[in-house]
Design a protein around this motif. Structure first.
Motif, short mmCIF file in Angstrom:
data_model
loop_
_atom_site.label_atom_id
_atom_site.label_comp_id
_atom_site.label_asym_id
_atom_site.label_seq_id
_atom_site.Cartn_x
_atom_site.Cartn_y
_atom_site.Cartn_z
N CYS A 184 31.17 -80.60 -40.95
CA CYS A 184 31.88 -80.61 -42.22
C CYS A 184 33.02 -79.59 -42.17
N ASN A 185 33.86 -79.60 -43.21
CA ASN A 185 35.01 -78.70 -43.24
C ASN A 185 34.61 -77.22 -43.15
N THR B 61 36.53 -92.78 -23.78
CA THR B 61 37.88 -93.29 -23.52
C THR B 61 38.88 -92.57 -24.42
N ASN B 62 38.43 -92.14 -25.59
CA ASN B 62 39.27 -91.32 -26.47
C ASN B 62 38.91 -89.86 -26.20
N HIS B 63 39.69 -89.22 -25.37
CA HIS B 63 39.39 -87.85 -24.97
C HIS B 63 40.12 -86.84 -25.85
N THR B 64 40.26 -87.18 -27.13
CA THR B 64 40.91 -86.29 -28.08
C THR B 64 40.05 -86.20 -29.33
N THR B 65 40.55 -85.47 -30.33
CA THR B 65 39.87 -85.39 -31.63
C THR B 65 40.58 -86.23 -32.67
N ASN B 66 41.53 -87.05 -32.23
CA ASN B 66 42.35 -87.85 -33.15
C ASN B 66 41.83 -89.28 -33.24
N LYS C 149 47.58 -74.79 -36.75
CA LYS C 149 47.15 -75.93 -35.94
C LYS C 149 46.99 -75.58 -34.47
N ARG C 150 47.71 -74.55 -34.00
CA ARG C 150 47.61 -74.23 -32.58
C ARG C 150 46.22 -73.74 -32.21
N HIS C 151 45.43 -73.32 -33.22
CA HIS C 151 44.08 -72.84 -32.94
C HIS C 151 43.08 -73.98 -32.93
N VAL D 26 38.97 -78.53 -32.19
CA VAL D 26 38.51 -79.00 -33.48
C VAL D 26 39.64 -79.81 -34.12
N SER D 27 39.32 -80.95 -34.69
CA SER D 27 40.35 -81.77 -35.33
C SER D 27 40.97 -81.03 -36.51
N ASN D 28 42.19 -81.40 -36.84
CA ASN D 28 42.90 -80.77 -37.94
C ASN D 28 42.19 -80.99 -39.26
#
Length: 248
Positions: free
Chosen positions: A71-72, A232-237, A42-44, A99-101
């Motif tokens: 895609c995955n 406003t959502n500055h993440t990949t979550n 996940k750290r990558h 990149v999101s998990n």
């Protein structure tokens, strides 16, 4: 990102079709498949990982950002073995790429989120590098298409809802100009297709690889024209908006 001609299944809203799910990307096969082959740790790939320099920027100091949906398989290509590919792209472009998990998808899709942040020029370069990495073998695949017909690729981008007006332009002038200059078909999802509570909309860029790269670059610079508008959502979550396994 996925492969699709004008008569392909729509991907601008609603749940994806079975053949779109699980990664029907046309890019080269990643060195590591996301789950079966053991994706990098996940750290990558997460926004808080060491490979990406810590948590997202504070709300008062957010850099320019763009988001892509992949895609995955294409997510694995972007990350690379042990995070090598994403690290190289960050070094060469000066942008920060996250990149999101695995199993963390944009709501109502099975697409993972690629977030690219930094100075506008660096972000534009980062988007270009990501697309080139994913579509490395796409040109040869197009040439192999029976009957000499060119296969069209579909790219999905996320843009802030506040940027919709400038992207479309008065009477559709801006989006029409971008389409004419790039040769790509550019469409923005309707407000009705927007995820409730989320001020982001999916914009699709469809056409040959070269046209998609040009079209995406034009979209990036069009959005950058108004620095007061951003995510406003500055993440990949997107878990709080229903994003997760299966996009549910």
């Amino acid at each position: 990102m996925s492969d699709g001609a004008d008569n392909s299944h729509p991907t601008t809203g609603g749940n994806p079709t079975p053949e779109q799910e699980g990664g029907g990307g046309l890019g080269k096969r990643p060195v590591e498949d996301s789950q079966a082959a053991g994706e990098p740790s996940k750290r990558h790939q997460t926004e808080g990982g060491a490979a990406h320099g810590g948590a997202g920027a504070p709300p008062s100091d957010k850099p320019f950002a763009m988001k892509l949906l992949v895609c995955n398989k294409d997510a694995g290509t972007v990350i690379g073995r042990g995070g090598q590919t994403i690290s190289t792209m960050q070094s060469s472009t000066g942008s920060r790429i996250r990149v999101s998990n695995a199993n963390e998808y944009f709501p109502n899709t099975q697409d993972r989120v690629v977030l690219i942040t930094g100075e506008v020029a660096n972000v534009a370069n980062g988007v270009k590098h990501v697309l080139e990495e994913v579509f490395q073998n796409a040109e040869s695949l197009q040439n192999e298409q029976a009957g000499g017909e060119e296969r069209h690729i579909l790219l999905k981008m996320l843009i802030p809802n506040g940027s919709a007006g400038s992207v479309i332009g008065k009477g559709g002038e801006s989006i029409k100009k971008m389409q004419e200059e790039s040769g790509a078909k550019i469409q923005l999802t309707t407000k009705e297709q927007q995820v409730p509570g989320l001020d982001e909309r999916i914009l699709t860029v469809q056409g040959p690889v070269s046209a998609i790269v040009k079209g995406a670059d034009q979209v990036v610079h069009k959005i950058a024209e108004d620095p007061s508008v951003g995510f406003t959502n500055h993440t990949t979550n997107y878990k709080s908006f229903g994003g997760g396994p299966g996009g549910e």
